[in-house]
Enzyme design. Structure first.
Site, mmCIF file in Angstrom:
data_model
loop_
_atom_site.group_PDB
_atom_site.id
_atom_site.type_symbol
_atom_site.label_atom_id
_atom_site.label_comp_id
_atom_site.label_asym_id
_atom_site.label_seq_id
_atom_site.Cartn_x
_atom_site.Cartn_y
_atom_site.Cartn_z
ATOM 1 N N HIS A 73 0.835 -1.212 0.000
ATOM 2 C CA HIS A 73 0.000 0.000 0.000
ATOM 3 C C HIS A 73 0.867 1.259 0.000
ATOM 4 O O HIS A 73 0.803 2.084 0.918
ATOM 5 C CB HIS A 73 -0.921 0.000 1.242
ATOM 6 C CG HIS A 73 -2.368 0.151 0.891
ATOM 7 N ND1 HIS A 73 -3.104 -0.881 0.373
ATOM 8 C CD2 HIS A 73 -3.219 1.222 0.964
ATOM 9 C CE1 HIS A 73 -4.353 -0.471 0.149
ATOM 10 N NE2 HIS A 73 -4.449 0.803 0.487
ATOM 11 N N ASP A 123 -3.365 6.992 -2.212
ATOM 12 C CA ASP A 123 -4.585 6.650 -2.947
ATOM 13 C C ASP A 123 -4.208 5.878 -4.208
ATOM 14 O O ASP A 123 -3.084 5.967 -4.691
ATOM 15 C CB ASP A 123 -5.333 7.937 -3.329
ATOM 16 C CG ASP A 123 -6.742 7.656 -3.848
ATOM 17 O OD1 ASP A 123 -7.313 6.598 -3.496
ATOM 18 O OD2 ASP A 123 -7.275 8.485 -4.612
#
Length: 379
Positions: free
Chosen positions: A193, A197
């Site tokens: 991650h 975004d």
């Protein structure tokens, strides 16, 4: 020092059998795509639009296939908001670059490429530091309940983990089947991650790029983004990720259930693409006969095929597809309307054509034939 990434699992006999069937469908597909057909361009565009639609709808950005095709052609969509159109457009740019990268001879994965793809996708959100490693911790929440379902690794670990992922993409597990490597690339990137975004979309796009680099078929024919974006499948996708991740970054080798989830998705999507391809040929031939019997120009089949696969057609699309003048395109669509093939809606710029009664009859006939897809893991 051992690897800090999730490990590629060993497959069992059933997985190898499913992979064999996927390979067979892909060989068949490549063989059928080797000849050119009048409908190939429209079919490719439709598949790419559906992949973009699927990956973005998972993030809550919803748009119709026709509008996505308009955005892809640089036209204003009829129904999609500007905000959603920007997401679609960014994702399309990244996927188009992935198609280019799939064919280039000199290629290597590097962190800069991943950051650049992330920037293409979400560069319109400068407040989210697109294309650069997230500055702090990240928590993924369940949008329905608000509870934290996943916690990414600490921000300071991210550059090292990305470096390791890039090394693995270039050198790791090269003997593993490409569908398995692509699934693991997806799983590791979404787990790291790295950005504030666009992590889910990036991970799905990376999976498509790994397959594309293996020259399997062009990316739009091998992506599972359309499959993942369908309501029921999206829940299964989240469940499969959650089961493999266990709530936080914690690399282990027990990733077989995730790889199986992806192989099943590839198999089902390949069945669907195969079906669309044979349907395209059948519908096109049928329309050619009918158009000819009506004394219409053979080129009008492309307009009718577009309303067969999508709900509507705009004059500008038909004009571009067939390289016509505005007047020629308008006349053809008027003739098709007069013969009951199309029904026009709206005025001037917002005008579009939907199936007329004769076209609807053909759509209904093909719609009634749908055979359920076969789950390869249930014999």
């Amino acid at each position: 020092m051992g690897s800090m990434l999730y490990g590629t699992p060993s497959l069992e006999a059933i997985d190898r059998a499913v992979l064999g069937e996927i390979e067979e469908m892909r060989r068949d597909l490549r063989y059928r795509l080797a000849e050119t057909h009048r409908w190939d361009g429209q079919l490719r565009r439709q598949l790419q639009a559906r992949a973009i639609q699927g990956s973005n709808s998972i993030e809550g950005y919803r748009a119709g296939v026709e509008d996505i095709e308009s955005i892809m052609a640089g036209e204003a969509p009829l129904e999609t908001s500007d905000a959603v159109a920007r997401e679609i457009s960014g994702y399309q740019q990244a996927l188009t670059y992935i198609q280019v990268l799939s064919r280039t001879s000199a290629f290597g994965f590097d962190a800069g490429l991943l950051h650049a793809l992330n920037f293409m996708m979400i560069g319109h959100h400068l407040d989210k530091t697109p294309g650069t490693v997230r500055p702090g911790a990240i928590y993924v929440r369940n949008s329905a309940t608000g509870e934290v379902v996943y916690e990414g690794p600490d921000a300071e670990e991210v550059p090292g983990l990305l470096g390791e992922l890039v090394d693995w993409l270039n050198e790791g597990d090269l003997e593993a089947p490409s569908h398995v490597r692509a699934a693991m690339a997806h799983f590791n990137l979404v787990g790291i991650h790295p950005w504030r975004d666009g992590n889910g979309r990036m991970s799905r796009a990376l999976q498509t790029l790994v397959l594309g680099r293996d020259q399997i078929t062009t990316p739009e024919f091998s992506s599972i983004e359309e499959w993942l974006g369908q309501a029921r499948n999206t829940y299964d996708y989240y469940d499969a990720l959650a089961e493999g991740q266990g709530g936080r970054w914690n690399p282990h080798g027990d990733t077989l259930s995730w790889v199986r989830f992806c192989l099943r998705a590839h198999h089902l999507q390949a069945q669907r693409v195969q079906r669309r391809l044979s349907e395209a040929g059948e519908v096109w031939m049928l329309l050619e006969e009918r158009v000819d019997a009506d004394g219409l120009n053979a080129r009008t089949v492309s307009a009718l095929y577009e309303v067969f696969v999508n709900r509507r057609l705009r004059r500008s699309r038909y004009q571009l597809d067939e390289s016509l003048s505005q007047g020629q395109a308008a006349r053809d669509l008027r003739d098709l309307t007069a013969k009951g093939w199309l029904t026009p809606y709206g005025e001037t710029r917002g005008r579009f054509y939907a199936p007329g009664p004769r076209m609807q009859a053909i759509k209904d006939e093909f719609g009634a034939r749908v055979v359920p897809l076969r789950d390869p893991y249930r014999h």
